[in-house]
Design a protein around this motif. Sequence first.
Motif: not given
Length: 371
Positions: A132-140
């Motif tokens: 449960c760590v922050l999930t990195p955002d990625n290119a859509n």
Amino acid sequence: MVFVTSIAAALAVALSLSPMAVFGHPGEKYGKREALEEMGNAVVVSRMNARALEACQNSPAVKARKERALERRAETFARLRRERNIENAPWLHRRDAAALQKWAAMTHNKTGSVDFSKETPSKEIFGSNTSCVLTPDNANGPYFVYQEHIRSDVVEDTVGVPLHLELQFIDVQTCEPAVGILVDTWSCNATGAYSGVSARGEGGLGTTFLRGVQQVDADGVVNFDTIFPGHYQGRATHQHLIAHVGSEVLPNGTYTGGRVAHLSQLFFDQALRDTIEATAPYNTNNITKTTNLADWFTGYAATPDYDPFPNYVMLGRDLADGLFVWAELGLNTSSNWDHYAPYASTWKEGGGYDNPDFDFWAVASPPPTHG
């Protein structure tokens, strides 16, 4: 698993070629200092949120949620096997993926069994891959379709290895399940084509296969039945995800409005990919394969604290029995990444329509909270 070396190397080359390189979207220019600052910001954001989450891991509410997750996944696994009449068949867990390569050399359709039994503790099998760590955002990516159907079964008539996907979303601000969000997922089919878009070689505006939206339950959980994705030029096998906050569910079974608080991509173990792509219909895909290490976007998906490869269990001894895949994702529900998630088209009854204002540059770059 962190694949930042190739990303950093590529960025270094790009920066060395020009004192003023263009990144993100038209009108934004970044030099070496700005690019490094953005990379640093992403790491700081990730680590701050990771510490916040880890600080509450021992709370009774979090422990109870984790126990519910273990029980839920064990029950889902058992149900999926019952539905396939393979309750007593051997099965495979991700931890033995290295052995999967050995079995793949023997046969493309079967895998061996492992030393798990009905007595094996659920936490040994069905625990979370991320703590449960922050999930990195990625290119859509360029093939997001707006207002897709709210449904859990997205397979339609597509052929491929069945995949049951369970996703649990946790709000990093509260350490509690992210309730009230809509989760959007999509992928290409076994031969690399997407539905819902008009680009050449894709399925067309009138198609909807392998796309769906679900509202999370009280534990922040959604489930989808899909197939293992195929691949296309320049990309490793991946599954797209978007989390919408504040959207309205419409009477026609779609949604509208809200904002994008998270966008990411799940990737899959190379050994599993190699095994599946050697079977039909994946083996009819003549597009050159891209490994996880060679894909630019895997670096965005991973941090020292987050593994973008979900856990999985093969439900039986044969790939045709399918996979149970699960992941736990941390997001900040206050985020607004709408700029990075323009849609290529909008679904409507009888066929969708293209977005005349689609911004290709925006979908090729991730928010600053990438890995």
